[in-house]
Design a protein around this motif. Structure first.
Motif, PDB file in Angstrom:
ATOM      1  N   GLN A  94       0.831  -1.204   0.000  1.00 30.60           N
ATOM      2  CA  GLN A  94       0.000   0.000   0.000  1.00 30.60           C
ATOM      3  C   GLN A  94       0.866   1.255   0.000  1.00 30.60           C
ATOM      4  O   GLN A  94       0.561   2.230  -0.682  1.00 30.60           O
ATOM      5  CB  GLN A  94      -0.956   0.001   1.203  1.00 30.60           C
ATOM      6  CG  GLN A  94      -1.905   1.181   1.220  1.00 30.60           C
ATOM      7  CD  GLN A  94      -2.947   1.130   0.112  1.00 30.60           C
ATOM      8  OE1 GLN A  94      -3.553   0.096  -0.127  1.00 30.60           O
ATOM      9  NE2 GLN A  94      -3.146   2.251  -0.568  1.00 30.60           N
ATOM     10  N   ASP A 152       0.719   4.152  -2.756  1.00 34.06           N
ATOM     11  CA  ASP A 152       0.469   5.550  -2.378  1.00 34.06           C
ATOM     12  C   ASP A 152       1.572   6.463  -2.894  1.00 34.06           C
ATOM     13  O   ASP A 152       1.301   7.564  -3.383  1.00 34.06           O
ATOM     14  CB  ASP A 152       0.346   5.685  -0.858  1.00 34.06           C
ATOM     15  CG  ASP A 152      -0.910   5.020  -0.307  1.00 34.06           C
ATOM     16  OD1 ASP A 152      -1.857   4.739  -1.079  1.00 34.06           O
ATOM     17  OD2 ASP A 152      -0.933   4.750   0.919  1.00 34.06           O
ATOM     18  N   LYS A 171       1.214   6.739  -6.733  1.00 36.77           N
ATOM     19  CA  LYS A 171      -0.012   7.478  -7.060  1.00 36.77           C
ATOM     20  C   LYS A 171       0.173   8.974  -6.801  1.00 36.77           C
ATOM     21  O   LYS A 171      -0.248   9.804  -7.608  1.00 36.77           O
ATOM     22  CB  LYS A 171      -1.167   6.914  -6.226  1.00 36.77           C
ATOM     23  CG  LYS A 171      -2.518   7.374  -6.658  1.00 36.77           C
ATOM     24  CD  LYS A 171      -3.005   6.590  -7.835  1.00 36.77           C
ATOM     25  CE  LYS A 171      -4.466   6.888  -8.059  1.00 36.77           C
ATOM     26  NZ  LYS A 171      -4.924   6.433  -9.344  1.00 36.77           N
ATOM     27  N   GLN A 215       2.194  10.640  -9.459  1.00 35.57           N
ATOM     28  CA  GLN A 215       1.429  10.657 -10.700  1.00 35.57           C
ATOM     29  C   GLN A 215       2.206  10.070 -11.886  1.00 35.57           C
ATOM     30  O   GLN A 215       1.646   9.348 -12.680  1.00 35.57           O
ATOM     31  CB  GLN A 215       0.911  12.052 -11.056  1.00 35.57           C
ATOM     32  CG  GLN A 215      -0.068  12.582 -10.047  1.00 35.57           C
ATOM     33  CD  GLN A 215      -0.604  13.934 -10.426  1.00 35.57           C
ATOM     34  OE1 GLN A 215      -0.061  14.632 -11.279  1.00 35.57           O
ATOM     35  NE2 GLN A 215      -1.682  14.323  -9.783  1.00 35.57           N
ATOM     36  N   THR A 226      -0.099   4.747 -14.750  1.00 36.98           N
ATOM     37  CA  THR A 226      -1.136   3.873 -14.219  1.00 36.98           C
ATOM     38  C   THR A 226      -0.586   2.950 -13.144  1.00 36.98           C
ATOM     39  O   THR A 226       0.457   2.334 -13.310  1.00 36.98           O
ATOM     40  CB  THR A 226      -1.746   3.009 -15.343  1.00 36.98           C
ATOM     41  OG1 THR A 226      -0.699   2.328 -16.029  1.00 36.98           O
ATOM     42  CG2 THR A 226      -2.529   3.864 -16.321  1.00 36.98           C
ATOM     43  N   ASN A 270      -2.467   0.418  -9.874  1.00 34.96           N
ATOM     44  CA  ASN A 270      -3.732   0.028  -9.269  1.00 34.96           C
ATOM     45  C   ASN A 270      -3.495  -1.176  -8.364  1.00 34.96           C
ATOM     46  O   ASN A 270      -2.586  -1.971  -8.616  1.00 34.96           O
ATOM     47  CB  ASN A 270      -4.737  -0.342 -10.375  1.00 34.96           C
ATOM     48  CG  ASN A 270      -6.147  -0.514  -9.874  1.00 34.96           C
ATOM     49  OD1 ASN A 270      -6.598   0.210  -8.997  1.00 34.96           O
ATOM     50  ND2 ASN A 270      -6.865  -1.473 -10.434  1.00 34.96           N
ATOM     51  N   PHE A 293      -5.403  -4.536  -7.199  1.00 37.69           N
ATOM     52  CA  PHE A 293      -6.533  -5.413  -7.504  1.00 37.69           C
ATOM     53  C   PHE A 293      -6.230  -6.775  -6.913  1.00 37.69           C
ATOM     54  O   PHE A 293      -5.155  -7.337  -7.138  1.00 37.69           O
ATOM     55  CB  PHE A 293      -6.729  -5.508  -9.024  1.00 37.69           C
ATOM     56  CG  PHE A 293      -7.841  -6.425  -9.439  1.00 37.69           C
ATOM     57  CD1 PHE A 293      -9.168  -6.090  -9.213  1.00 37.69           C
ATOM     58  CD2 PHE A 293      -7.556  -7.632 -10.054  1.00 37.69           C
ATOM     59  CE1 PHE A 293     -10.192  -6.945  -9.596  1.00 37.69           C
ATOM     60  CE2 PHE A 293      -8.574  -8.488 -10.445  1.00 37.69           C
ATOM     61  CZ  PHE A 293      -9.897  -8.143 -10.216  1.00 37.69           C
ATOM     62  N   SER A 337     -10.893  -3.152 -13.582  1.00 36.42           N
ATOM     63  CA  SER A 337     -10.521  -2.471 -12.348  1.00 36.42           C
ATOM     64  C   SER A 337      -9.563  -1.318 -12.636  1.00 36.42           C
ATOM     65  O   SER A 337      -9.694  -0.226 -12.092  1.00 36.42           O
ATOM     66  CB  SER A 337      -9.892  -3.462 -11.368  1.00 36.42           C
ATOM     67  OG  SER A 337      -9.473  -2.790 -10.199  1.00 36.42           O
ATOM     68  N   MET A 338      -8.585  -1.569 -13.499  1.00 36.05           N
ATOM     69  CA  MET A 338      -7.634  -0.512 -13.880  1.00 36.05           C
ATOM     70  C   MET A 338      -8.353   0.617 -14.610  1.00 36.05           C
ATOM     71  O   MET A 338      -8.164   1.794 -14.297  1.00 36.05           O
ATOM     72  CB  MET A 338      -6.526  -1.086 -14.763  1.00 36.05           C
ATOM     73  CG  MET A 338      -5.503  -0.055 -15.224  1.00 36.05           C
ATOM     74  SD  MET A 338      -4.475   0.633 -13.907  1.00 36.05           S
ATOM     75  CE  MET A 338      -3.319  -0.728 -13.660  1.00 36.05           C
ATOM     76  N   ASP A 396     -11.453   1.454 -14.472  1.00 38.34           N
ATOM     77  CA  ASP A 396     -12.321   2.176 -13.540  1.00 38.34           C
ATOM     78  C   ASP A 396     -11.516   3.181 -12.719  1.00 38.34           C
ATOM     79  O   ASP A 396     -12.020   4.244 -12.361  1.00 38.34           O
ATOM     80  CB  ASP A 396     -13.043   1.204 -12.599  1.00 38.34           C
ATOM     81  CG  ASP A 396     -14.121   0.398 -13.292  1.00 38.34           C
ATOM     82  OD1 ASP A 396     -14.518   0.746 -14.437  1.00 38.34           O
ATOM     83  OD2 ASP A 396     -14.562  -0.617 -12.699  1.00 38.34           O
ATOM     84  N   SER A 397     -10.257   2.853 -12.438  1.00 37.66           N
ATOM     85  CA  SER A 397      -9.389   3.756 -11.676  1.00 37.66           C
ATOM     86  C   SER A 397      -8.873   4.916 -12.522  1.00 37.66           C
ATOM     87  O   SER A 397      -8.459   5.938 -11.986  1.00 37.66           O
ATOM     88  CB  SER A 397      -8.198   2.985 -11.100  1.00 37.66           C
ATOM     89  OG  SER A 397      -8.642   2.032 -10.166  1.00 37.66           O
ATOM     90  N   TYR A 398      -8.865   4.737 -13.832  1.00 34.88           N
ATOM     91  CA  TYR A 398      -8.381   5.755 -14.771  1.00 34.88           C
ATOM     92  C   TYR A 398      -9.404   5.934 -15.895  1.00 34.88           C
ATOM     93  O   TYR A 398      -9.189   5.466 -17.019  1.00 34.88           O
ATOM     94  CB  TYR A 398      -7.016   5.348 -15.341  1.00 34.88           C
ATOM     95  CG  TYR A 398      -5.923   5.350 -14.315  1.00 34.88           C
ATOM     96  CD1 TYR A 398      -5.187   6.501 -14.053  1.00 34.88           C
ATOM     97  CD2 TYR A 398      -5.642   4.209 -13.576  1.00 34.88           C
ATOM     98  CE1 TYR A 398      -4.201   6.509 -13.089  1.00 34.88           C
ATOM     99  CE2 TYR A 398      -4.659   4.213 -12.604  1.00 34.88           C
ATOM    100  CZ  TYR A 398      -3.940   5.359 -12.369  1.00 34.88           C
ATOM    101  OH  TYR A 398      -2.970   5.363 -11.402  1.00 34.88           O
TER     102      TYR A 398
END
Length: 130
Positions: A2, A6, A9, A12, A31, A33, A35, A87-88, A90-92
């Motif tokens: 995690q 973080d 993310k 960026q 990108t 993510n 999952f 899932s990816m 949906d995150s982007y």
């Protein structure tokens, strides 16, 4: 893991290094993510970077947040499941104009046997394995 997510993310943009024959290749990526408990990245199957990861799945990621940097050594493992791709995406949401979870181009890969090092000029490096 995690903490690695973080960090990437928040930055960026991170840089992904692959090998093309005997030539290293580095390019910006954005990108990342989580999952099913794994850290994922995304690309297109039509891109050279994917062909390089397919030939040699050992990769490194690197990012800098202005004070600390992270390097992540890992093996990139392809995941062709629609659920992982969705899932990816949906995150982007911005990627959905170019990619679809059911197209023949979208590829997600999770990082296996990963070792992340978070370092700075002022403190001891922190090692995270996942």
């Amino acid at each position: 893991m995690q903490e690695v997510f973080d960090f990437l993310k928040k930055c960026q943009t991170y840089y992904l290094a692959t090998v093309d024959g005997d030539q290293p290749r580095v390019r910006p990526f954005g990108t990342v993510n989580i999952f099913e408990g794994k850290l994922y990245i995304q690309t297109g199957k039509s891109k050279n970077v994917f062909q390089q990861m397919k030939a040699n799945p050992k990769i490194e990621l690197c990012a800098f947040n202005g004070q600390e940097w992270i390097r992540v050594q890992a093996v990139a493992v392809e995941d062709d499941r629609v659920e992982a791709k969705q899932s990816m995406l949906d995150s982007y949401p911005s990627l959905q104009a170019r990619y679809s979870a059911t197209d023949e181009n979208t590829q997600v890969l999770y990082l296996k046997d990963a070792t992340a090092t978070i370092a700075s000029f002022t403190g001891e490096p922190k090692i995270i394995k996942f």
